[in-house]
Motif scaffolding. Structure first.
Motif, short mmCIF file in Angstrom:
data_model
loop_
_atom_site.label_atom_id
_atom_site.label_comp_id
_atom_site.label_asym_id
_atom_site.label_seq_id
_atom_site.Cartn_x
_atom_site.Cartn_y
_atom_site.Cartn_z
N GLU A 209 16.76 -13.96 36.50
CA GLU A 209 16.07 -12.73 36.26
C GLU A 209 16.78 -11.68 35.71
N LEU A 210 18.07 -11.49 36.10
CA LEU A 210 19.16 -10.51 35.53
C LEU A 210 19.48 -10.89 34.13
N LEU A 211 19.64 -12.01 33.90
CA LEU A 211 19.88 -12.25 32.47
C LEU A 211 18.91 -12.20 31.41
N GLU A 212 17.76 -12.74 31.92
CA GLU A 212 16.51 -12.36 31.03
C GLU A 212 16.06 -10.88 30.92
N SER A 213 16.31 -10.25 31.87
CA SER A 213 16.13 -8.50 31.75
C SER A 213 17.26 -8.03 30.99
N GLY A 214 18.31 -8.40 30.68
CA GLY A 214 19.26 -7.95 30.31
C GLY A 214 20.44 -7.05 31.09
N MET A 215 20.00 -7.01 32.23
CA MET A 215 20.71 -6.33 33.13
C MET A 215 22.39 -6.95 33.49
N ILE A 216 22.27 -8.33 33.22
CA ILE A 216 23.62 -9.03 33.09
C ILE A 216 23.48 -9.78 31.69
N GLU A 217 24.64 -9.40 31.07
CA GLU A 217 24.87 -9.91 29.60
C GLU A 217 26.05 -11.00 29.72
N VAL A 218 25.97 -12.13 29.26
CA VAL A 218 27.22 -13.07 29.08
C VAL A 218 27.42 -13.44 27.79
N ALA A 219 28.24 -12.73 27.18
CA ALA A 219 28.55 -13.04 25.49
C ALA A 219 29.82 -13.29 25.08
N PRO A 220 30.18 -13.92 23.85
CA PRO A 220 31.28 -14.03 23.32
C PRO A 220 31.88 -12.70 22.84
N LEU A 221 33.05 -12.31 22.81
CA LEU A 221 33.68 -10.99 22.52
C LEU A 221 33.43 -10.42 21.32
N ALA A 222 32.95 -11.32 20.05
CA ALA A 222 32.55 -10.77 18.91
C ALA A 222 31.37 -9.90 18.90
N PHE A 223 30.54 -10.61 20.12
CA PHE A 223 29.28 -9.51 19.99
C PHE A 223 29.46 -8.07 20.55
N MET A 224 30.42 -7.72 21.01
CA MET A 224 30.81 -6.45 21.31
C MET A 224 30.86 -5.55 20.14
N ARG A 225 31.22 -6.04 18.95
CA ARG A 225 31.51 -4.99 17.92
C ARG A 225 30.41 -3.99 17.46
N GLY A 226 30.77 -2.96 17.47
CA GLY A 226 29.69 -1.76 17.01
C GLY A 226 28.80 -1.28 18.00
N ARG A 227 29.19 -1.70 19.04
CA ARG A 227 28.05 -1.26 20.42
C ARG A 227 29.04 -0.12 21.25
N THR A 228 28.37 0.61 21.86
CA THR A 228 28.64 1.61 22.66
C THR A 228 27.86 1.48 24.25
N LEU A 229 28.76 1.07 25.04
CA LEU A 229 28.08 0.53 26.45
C LEU A 229 28.38 1.41 27.55
N ASN A 230 26.98 2.23 27.59
CA ASN A 230 26.99 3.30 28.87
C ASN A 230 26.82 2.81 30.18
N GLU A 231 27.13 3.42 31.11
CA GLU A 231 26.62 3.00 32.24
C GLU A 231 26.70 1.58 32.97
N SER A 232 27.98 0.79 32.35
CA SER A 232 28.07 -0.57 32.47
C SER A 232 29.34 -1.00 33.09
N PHE A 233 29.18 -2.04 33.69
CA PHE A 233 30.56 -2.82 34.16
C PHE A 233 31.07 -3.69 33.21
N ILE A 234 31.92 -3.59 32.56
CA ILE A 234 32.20 -4.61 31.56
C ILE A 234 33.65 -5.44 31.91
N ILE A 235 33.47 -6.59 31.78
CA ILE A 235 34.65 -7.47 32.06
C ILE A 235 34.87 -8.31 30.81
N LEU A 236 36.08 -8.37 30.56
CA LEU A 236 36.63 -9.43 29.50
C LEU A 236 37.75 -9.99 30.09
N ASP A 237 37.32 -11.43 30.06
CA ASP A 237 37.97 -12.56 30.80
C ASP A 237 38.80 -13.43 29.65
N GLU A 238 40.00 -14.01 29.88
CA GLU A 238 40.81 -14.86 29.05
C GLU A 238 41.32 -13.85 27.91
#
Length: 336
Positions: A209-238
């Motif tokens: 449910e959370l993935l489909e709604s976009g409240m949780i997003e799991v993505a490769p690092l390249a997908f972060m380019r050009g974005r500004t992430l407000n009110e988010s908890f951001i984790i970069l692993d590895e």
């Protein structure tokens, strides 16, 4: 030859003693193996025998404090016994009840966690207090797992509006172009550990449910380019597998009301050739900056199978011996 030292512990509740001993005496066997103490349990009495007074004190303190935890209603699992020994070996005066009970972190209805080492405790505290935290250390120390746990807790409490989990998709021996499927299917195996952490803490349907709604997003690092992430908890692993340019890109994605946790093991860099790790460089670039905290884990913080800590230590010894041999003019590689 020094005489063996003995100590006898008396407990009033035999049912609690049985829980303390663990299934088939597994907990006592763990203490025996790790503290080097002979243990005999009979009824409400446990007798300890050891050659070293320090080993005897370690076993005695762990048993007394674990029993007190059971009395207070805490369910003691085998991993708690290993954690207790690890904590008390570092500080024999440590209060396990305060660590295991008062510092319990409620993640969801499915999961609660508690720090299992002083480093984990400092890490959780830093995540609460700072907007940017780096967790650096070997596998199995809980760096990413604890960060995901805090992120889910913050999302459930509506401290943040979404969670972003990112990983660099570094080709370690297998080219992405030869893997089947579209780009998302190609990088999905790299992201699997993040999904595993989510499913360990939330029910399957809730994760979907959370993935489909976009409240949780799991993505490769390249997908972060050009974005500004407000009110988010951001984790970069590895993060050891980021380049300096990727690391800078990620760090500048933080928007208003956001927190970021960056985790990695600087001894496991998979970047090709002589490429510089963005995580390693960030230590020098950001050292001393206000609002940023670096937490360093070591083999004593490993919370996986007890073998993992010994494996890490064995590899460290091997690498050190190989480096010393190389410095003396020997050939690195195969050890006689």
């Amino acid at each position: 030859m020094p005489e063996n030292k003995t100590d006898q512990l008396q407990f009033s509740n035999s049912a609690y003693v049985q829980e303390l001993c663990g299934p088939q005496g597994r907990n006592l066997e763990t203490i025996h193996q790790q503290a080097g103490v002979q243990i005999e349990s009979r009824g409400g009495s446990i007798t300890l025998t050891a050659k070293d007074q320090g080993d005897l004190e370690l076993a005695r303190s762990s048993l007394l404090q674990l029993y007190a935890l059971i009395e207070s209603g805490y369910k003691v699992y085998p991993e708690d016994v290993e954690a207790a020994l690890r904590i008390l070996r570092q500080d024999i005066k440590a209060d396990l009840k305060r660590i295991f009970k008062k510092e319990v972190f409620v993640v969801s209805s499915k999961k609660t966690i508690a720090p299992r080492s002083s480093t984990q405790r400092a890490y959780l505290q830093s995540i609460k207090e700072k907007d940017l935290v780096f967790g650096i250390g070997p596998a199995g120390t809980g760096k990413t797992y604890l960060a995901v746990a805090v992120a889910i807790s913050y999302l459930m409490q509506r401290v943040v509006k979404r969670i972003i989990l990112a990983r660099p998709a570094v080709e370690a021996g297998e080219k992405l172009g030869f893997l089947p499927g579209d780009m998302l299917e190609k990088v999905n195996p790299y992201l699997r550990p993040l999904y595993d952490a989510l499913h360990d803490m939330l029910e399957f349907n809730k994760v979907q449910e959370l993935l489909e709604s976009g409240m949780i997003e799991v993505a490769p690092l390249a997908f972060m380019r050009g974005r500004t992430l407000n009110e988010s908890f951001i984790i970069l692993d590895e993060a050891q597998n980021t380049t300096p340019e990727q690391m800078k890109m990620f760090l500048t994605r933080m928007g208003l009301g956001s927190k970021a946790v960056i985790t990695g093991d600087i001894t496991q860099v998979d970047l090709p050739g002589a490429a510089v790790s963005g995580l390693i460089q960030s230590r020098d670039v950001l050292k001393g900056e206000e609002g940023i905290k670096f937490i360093y884990f070591n083999e004593h913080d490993v919370i996986r199978h007890s073998l993992v800590a010994r494996i890490i230590k064995a590899y460290e010894r091997f690498d050190q011996a190989r480096s010393e041999k190389k410095e003396k003019g020997g050939k690195p590689g195969h050890e006689e």
